[in-house]
Motif scaffolding. Structure first.
Motif, short mmCIF file in Angstrom:
data_model
loop_
_atom_site.label_atom_id
_atom_site.label_comp_id
_atom_site.label_asym_id
_atom_site.label_seq_id
_atom_site.Cartn_x
_atom_site.Cartn_y
_atom_site.Cartn_z
N PHE A 6 0.81 -1.21 0.00
CA PHE A 6 0.00 0.00 0.00
C PHE A 6 0.85 1.26 0.00
CE2 PHE A 6 -2.72 -3.16 2.15
CZ PHE A 6 -3.75 -3.19 1.23
N LEU A 7 1.94 1.25 0.73
CA LEU A 7 2.75 2.44 0.89
C LEU A 7 3.55 2.81 -0.35
CD1 LEU A 7 4.08 2.00 4.52
CD2 LEU A 7 2.27 3.52 3.72
N ILE A 8 4.07 1.83 -1.06
CA ILE A 8 4.88 2.11 -2.24
C ILE A 8 4.06 2.76 -3.35
CG2 ILE A 8 6.24 1.05 -4.09
CD1 ILE A 8 7.40 -0.82 -1.96
N PRO A 9 2.88 2.26 -3.70
CA PRO A 9 2.09 2.96 -4.73
C PRO A 9 1.64 4.35 -4.29
CG PRO A 9 1.31 0.72 -4.48
CD PRO A 9 2.28 0.96 -3.37
N ILE A 10 1.35 4.52 -3.01
CA ILE A 10 0.96 5.84 -2.52
C ILE A 10 2.13 6.81 -2.64
CG2 ILE A 10 0.32 7.12 -0.43
CD1 ILE A 10 -1.42 4.70 0.33
N ALA A 11 3.32 6.37 -2.27
CA ALA A 11 4.51 7.23 -2.37
C ALA A 11 4.81 7.58 -3.82
CB ALA A 11 5.70 6.53 -1.72
N ILE A 12 4.69 6.62 -4.70
CA ILE A 12 4.93 6.89 -6.13
C ILE A 12 3.87 7.84 -6.67
CG2 ILE A 12 4.93 5.83 -8.43
CD1 ILE A 12 6.29 3.40 -7.13
N GLY A 13 2.62 7.65 -6.26
CA GLY A 13 1.55 8.53 -6.71
C GLY A 13 1.74 9.96 -6.22
N LEU A 19 5.56 16.09 -9.09
CA LEU A 19 6.25 16.35 -10.36
C LEU A 19 5.32 17.01 -11.37
CD1 LEU A 19 8.81 15.97 -12.08
CD2 LEU A 19 7.89 13.74 -12.77
N ALA A 20 4.07 16.56 -11.42
CA ALA A 20 3.11 17.17 -12.34
C ALA A 20 2.84 18.62 -11.96
CB ALA A 20 1.81 16.37 -12.35
N ALA A 21 2.74 18.92 -10.66
CA ALA A 21 2.51 20.30 -10.22
C ALA A 21 3.71 21.17 -10.57
CB ALA A 21 2.25 20.33 -8.72
N PHE A 22 4.92 20.66 -10.41
CA PHE A 22 6.12 21.42 -10.75
C PHE A 22 6.19 21.68 -12.25
CE2 PHE A 22 10.63 21.36 -12.02
CZ PHE A 22 11.02 22.56 -11.43
N LEU A 23 5.91 20.68 -13.05
CA LEU A 23 5.94 20.86 -14.50
C LEU A 23 4.85 21.83 -14.96
CD1 LEU A 23 6.72 17.23 -15.69
CD2 LEU A 23 8.27 19.20 -15.59
N TRP A 24 3.69 21.79 -14.32
CA TRP A 24 2.63 22.74 -14.65
C TRP A 24 3.08 24.17 -14.32
CZ3 TRP A 24 0.10 25.96 -11.17
CH2 TRP A 24 -0.91 26.72 -11.71
N ALA A 25 3.75 24.35 -13.18
CA ALA A 25 4.23 25.68 -12.81
C ALA A 25 5.28 26.17 -13.80
CB ALA A 25 4.80 25.66 -11.39
N LEU A 26 6.14 25.30 -14.26
CA LEU A 26 7.11 25.69 -15.27
C LEU A 26 6.44 26.08 -16.58
CD1 LEU A 26 10.06 23.16 -14.94
CD2 LEU A 26 10.06 25.59 -14.38
N LYS A 27 5.44 25.30 -16.97
CA LYS A 27 4.77 25.54 -18.25
C LYS A 27 3.93 26.81 -18.22
CE LYS A 27 2.40 22.95 -21.78
NZ LYS A 27 1.84 21.67 -22.14
N SER A 28 3.41 27.18 -17.06
CA SER A 28 2.57 28.38 -16.97
C SER A 28 3.37 29.61 -16.56
CB SER A 28 1.41 28.15 -16.00
OG SER A 28 1.92 27.95 -14.69
N ASP A 29 4.70 29.55 -16.73
CA ASP A 29 5.61 30.68 -16.53
C ASP A 29 5.56 31.26 -15.12
OD1 ASP A 29 6.40 30.43 -19.16
OD2 ASP A 29 4.85 31.81 -19.88
N GLN A 30 5.51 30.42 -14.12
CA GLN A 30 5.51 30.88 -12.73
C GLN A 30 6.90 31.33 -12.29
OE1 GLN A 30 2.82 31.12 -10.60
NE2 GLN A 30 1.58 30.65 -12.39
#
Length: 51
Positions: A6-13, A19-30
């Motif tokens: 249970f813990l490994i998939p939660i940590a990966i998720g 990572l998705a939030a960071f890439l979104w911030a980069l793409k939206s010129d933050q």
């Protein structure tokens, strides 16, 4: 041992969400003008608030 199933998939998720939030911030010129934002705070006109 079964807790790891249970813990490994939660940590990966959570890592992928971060990572998705960071890439979104980069793409939206933050992170474009970090120096300008820092200087804008220092050189702002001090106007007293009217009551």
């Amino acid at each position: 041992m079964t807790d790891y199933f249970f813990l490994i998939p939660i940590a990966i998720g959570l890592g992928l969400c971060g990572l998705a939030a960071f890439l979104w911030a980069l793409k939206s010129d933050q992170y474009d003008d970090m120096q300008g934002a820092a200087e804008r705070i220092l050189h702002q006109d001090d106007v007293p608030l009217s009551r």
